[in-house]
Design a protein around this motif. Structure first.
Motif, short mmCIF file in Angstrom:
data_model
loop_
_atom_site.label_atom_id
_atom_site.label_comp_id
_atom_site.label_asym_id
_atom_site.label_seq_id
_atom_site.Cartn_x
_atom_site.Cartn_y
_atom_site.Cartn_z
N TRP A 42 0.82 -1.21 0.00
CA TRP A 42 0.00 0.00 0.00
C TRP A 42 0.86 1.26 0.00
N THR A 43 2.05 1.19 0.56
CA THR A 43 2.94 2.36 0.56
C THR A 43 3.46 2.66 -0.85
N ILE A 44 3.52 1.63 -1.69
CA ILE A 44 4.00 1.83 -3.06
C ILE A 44 2.94 2.53 -3.91
N TYR A 45 1.68 2.34 -3.59
CA TYR A 45 0.60 2.96 -4.38
C TYR A 45 0.75 4.47 -4.49
N PRO A 46 0.90 5.21 -3.39
CA PRO A 46 1.03 6.66 -3.53
C PRO A 46 2.30 7.08 -4.26
N ILE A 47 3.34 6.24 -4.21
CA ILE A 47 4.55 6.55 -4.96
C ILE A 47 4.26 6.47 -6.46
N ILE A 48 3.57 5.41 -6.86
CA ILE A 48 3.18 5.27 -8.27
C ILE A 48 2.28 6.42 -8.68
N TRP A 49 1.35 6.79 -7.81
CA TRP A 49 0.46 7.90 -8.13
C TRP A 49 1.25 9.19 -8.36
N GLY A 50 2.27 9.42 -7.54
CA GLY A 50 3.05 10.64 -7.64
C GLY A 50 3.80 10.77 -8.95
N ILE A 51 4.31 9.65 -9.47
CA ILE A 51 5.08 9.72 -10.73
C ILE A 51 4.21 9.46 -11.95
N ALA A 52 2.96 9.07 -11.73
CA ALA A 52 2.05 8.82 -12.86
C ALA A 52 1.04 9.95 -12.99
N GLU A 53 -0.03 9.89 -12.25
CA GLU A 53 -1.08 10.91 -12.36
C GLU A 53 -0.65 12.25 -11.76
N GLY A 54 0.28 12.21 -10.80
CA GLY A 54 0.72 13.45 -10.18
C GLY A 54 1.64 14.27 -11.08
N SER A 55 2.85 13.80 -11.26
CA SER A 55 3.85 14.53 -12.05
C SER A 55 3.83 14.14 -13.53
N ARG A 56 3.14 13.08 -13.88
CA ARG A 56 3.05 12.59 -15.26
C ARG A 56 4.43 12.26 -15.83
N THR A 57 5.26 11.69 -14.97
CA THR A 57 6.60 11.30 -15.40
C THR A 57 6.57 10.05 -16.25
N ILE A 58 5.70 9.11 -15.89
CA ILE A 58 5.59 7.87 -16.67
C ILE A 58 4.29 7.89 -17.46
N GLY A 59 4.24 7.08 -18.51
CA GLY A 59 3.07 7.04 -19.37
C GLY A 59 1.92 6.25 -18.77
N VAL A 60 0.80 6.24 -19.48
CA VAL A 60 -0.39 5.56 -19.00
C VAL A 60 -0.18 4.04 -18.99
N ASP A 61 0.50 3.51 -19.99
CA ASP A 61 0.77 2.07 -20.01
C ASP A 61 1.58 1.63 -18.80
N ALA A 62 2.64 2.38 -18.49
CA ALA A 62 3.47 2.04 -17.33
C ALA A 62 2.66 2.15 -16.04
N GLU A 63 1.79 3.14 -15.98
CA GLU A 63 0.92 3.30 -14.80
C GLU A 63 0.03 2.08 -14.63
N ILE A 64 -0.59 1.62 -15.72
CA ILE A 64 -1.48 0.46 -15.66
C ILE A 64 -0.73 -0.78 -15.20
N VAL A 65 0.46 -1.00 -15.74
CA VAL A 65 1.25 -2.18 -15.39
C VAL A 65 1.63 -2.14 -13.91
N CYS A 66 2.07 -0.98 -13.43
CA CYS A 66 2.47 -0.87 -12.02
C CYS A 66 1.30 -1.15 -11.08
N TYR A 67 0.17 -0.53 -11.35
CA TYR A 67 -1.01 -0.77 -10.50
C TYR A 67 -1.49 -2.22 -10.61
N ALA A 68 -1.37 -2.80 -11.79
CA ALA A 68 -1.81 -4.18 -11.98
C ALA A 68 -1.00 -5.14 -11.13
N VAL A 69 0.31 -4.96 -11.12
CA VAL A 69 1.17 -5.82 -10.30
C VAL A 69 0.82 -5.68 -8.82
#
Length: 309
Positions: free
Chosen positions: A232-259
């Motif tokens: 659960w601690t990793i979720y907000p990290i992924i959010w920060g670099i995906a939907e937050g700062s938009r550092t990674i693309g949507v595909d990478a976001e989906i894969v990270c959340y899926a795992v």
């Protein structure tokens, strides 16, 4: 007499061949402003395939959990039912996202300043899977109920844990559609504060209650709760670099959340249920209304006069 044609032309006309004395009005050069072509950040083939794969995993896990529930008496199905509901709701969410539902676009405008030209703006539209937040608002409280019942938390602690969790998820949803950086990260900060409350309830109160039962239950709770909180601690990290700062693309976001979702739901569920079935100390037996419904003595009568009144 030979006549030079060029010399004759220069003497008779100054229109076709201008001389150095010819003057022209000053015409400013046009300034070219680049067109604003919107940029759309959306899922590609990798993202779509990932959503379908996770949907299948959630469906298979749900069926397995329901089968495991029917193999034990109804009094001992609490963990099985809660865990099966978790993957069932997750399967619905992933089916919605894979088929194009539960998706919207968040619009931001980036302004670029230029030294010798007018400022330009760039419109960016990024896909936001709001169905994911609907999923989390249902499945994460169910998962916390699994941990709370395993530890033996009090009703007050469970209520605080579940409400803090809902505050965390809702702030994440509002942050995903924030209209500005200040608003977006403000919601994010409030969500993180709520998550700290969840950690405190599970890691401190939950572990203390589990250790008070017996060493085996305490050790198992520490392991599975620690596993869950790390994920659960990793979720907000992924959010920060995906939907937050938009550092990674949507595909990478989906894969990270899926795992993370696969680990936090099916893997968590199988671990919990297999250990629950093999360890009597972790089992909870519910009788009464849970197993037999409302008996005649347990029904609530409304509008009837008490005897002897």
């Amino acid at each position: 007499m030979m006549i030079d044609p060029v010399e004759a032309l220069m003497k008779t006309s100054n229109i076709l061949v201008p001389t150095s004395s010819s003057s022209y009005p000053h015409i400013p050069l046009p300034t070219v402003k680049p067109g604003n072509t919107p940029i759309y950040q959306r899922a590609g083939e990798t993202g779509h395939r990932t959503l379908w794969v996770v949907f299948v995993i959630m469906i298979i896990s749900s069926l397995a959990f329901y089968v495991m529930a029917f193999r034990v008496p109804v009094q001992k199905r609490l963990f099985h039912i809660l865990t099966a509901f978790i993957t069932t709701f997750a399967a619905i969410s992933y089916f919605a996202m894979a088929t194009g539902d539960g998706i919207s676009f968040d619009h931001i405008v980036i302004k670029e300043s230029h030294k010798h030209a007018a400022d330009t703006t760039q419109d960016i539209y990024r896909q936001v899977y709001w169905a994911r937040y609907v999923d989390w608002s249902i499945t994460t409280p169910l998962l916390l109920l699994d941990l709370s019942f395993l530890a033996g938390l009090s009703g007050a602690n469970i209520l605080v844990t579940v409400v803090a969790d809902l505050i965390m998820v809702l702030n994440g949803l509002f942050a995903a559609f924030g209209s500005g950086a200040g608003q977006q990260w403000g919601y994010y900060a409030m969500g993180c504060i709520a998550y700290l409350v969840v950690i405190y309830q599970i890691a401190v109160h939950g572990r203390a209650q589990a250790m008070a039962k017996d060493n085996k239950t305490g050790s198992f709770f520490t392991a599975i709760a620690g596993f869950t909180l790390v994920l659960w601690t990793i979720y907000p990290i992924i959010w920060g670099i995906a939907e937050g700062s938009r550092t990674i693309g949507v595909d990478a976001e989906i894969v990270c959340y899926a795992v993370l979702d696969v680990l936090a739901k099916p893997v968590f569920g199988f671990w919990l249920l297999f250990t629950h079935d093999a360890s009597p100390g972790t089992s909870i037996s519910l009788d009464g209304f849970w197993a037999h419904g409302a008996s005649k003595d347990g029904t609530i009568r409304v509008g009837e006069d008490d005897e002897g009144a």
